[in-house]
Design an enzyme around this catalytic site. Sequence first.
Site, PDB file in Angstrom:
ATOM      1  N   SER A 124       0.838  -1.187   0.000  1.00 26.31           N
ATOM      2  CA  SER A 124       0.000   0.000   0.000  1.00 26.31           C
ATOM      3  C   SER A 124       0.884   1.251   0.000  1.00 26.31           C
ATOM      4  O   SER A 124       1.586   1.499  -0.967  1.00 26.31           O
ATOM      5  CB  SER A 124      -0.957  -0.043   1.192  1.00 26.31           C
ATOM      6  N   HIS A 159      -3.901  -2.173  -4.327  1.00 28.45           N
ATOM      7  CA  HIS A 159      -5.298  -2.524  -4.007  1.00 28.45           C
ATOM      8  C   HIS A 159      -6.195  -2.479  -5.249  1.00 28.45           C
ATOM      9  O   HIS A 159      -7.350  -2.060  -5.175  1.00 28.45           O
ATOM     10  CB  HIS A 159      -5.859  -1.568  -2.948  1.00 28.45           C
TER      11      HIS A 159
END
Length: 243
Positions: A124, A159
């Site tokens: 992330s 993501h």
Amino acid sequence: MKQIIAMGGGGFSMEPANLLLDLYILRQADTGSPKVCFVPTASGDAQGYIDRFYDAFQRLECTPSHLSLVQPPTVDLEDFILDQDIIYVGGGNTKSMLAVWKERSVDRYLKTAWENGVILSGLSAGSICWFEEGVTDSVPGELTRLEGLGLLPGSHCPHYDGEADRRPGYQRLIQSGQIGGGIAADDGAALHYVDGIFHRAVSSRPMAKAFEVQAVEGHVMETVIPTVYLGSGPGHDLNRESR
């Protein structure tokens, strides 16, 4: 050899019962029990996040530590970072993390570590940061462009399948020219770069994918990048690869 392993999502914090990506990172080090340092800056050095890191990595063949910038382990951060075999950057607010790093010169220390052979990794925020630019939700509202450290070329979106607005948001930014083309990764997929060049994509989930995303004549083109699943078959041998 300069290595970066950028995860779209996964690892101990998202898949505590599935550490295939974390094991893959450890096995790229050229030592039997690598020193791996968790950097939780993007979470504000959240203690719970740090605890989960130790819960996972103390069960693996490595020497874990963490770097808190709220309570630094030493005044010589550069020496501390350069002494590691692996840096593992956690998720959270990418924009705030990069600002704190710049203030404390951590960005420069990480670049030096990378040039000296320390493996850089993360998920992330800890994935976006290594690229020239990335897609972030650090600012409330629509996804926006964020300038990264520039160790890897192009843009990046993590993501890609894990959050509903990631894929359309990334494609919107590319099509409008607000961000350049790049590479996206699903949760459970990791992008392995060697000497700044894409080497391979691996995954901890059978269906996790990576994608090259580019604007071509005003349209966004998405190309699947072959991803090797680490859990069984050909990926099982790859997971045990040592360097």
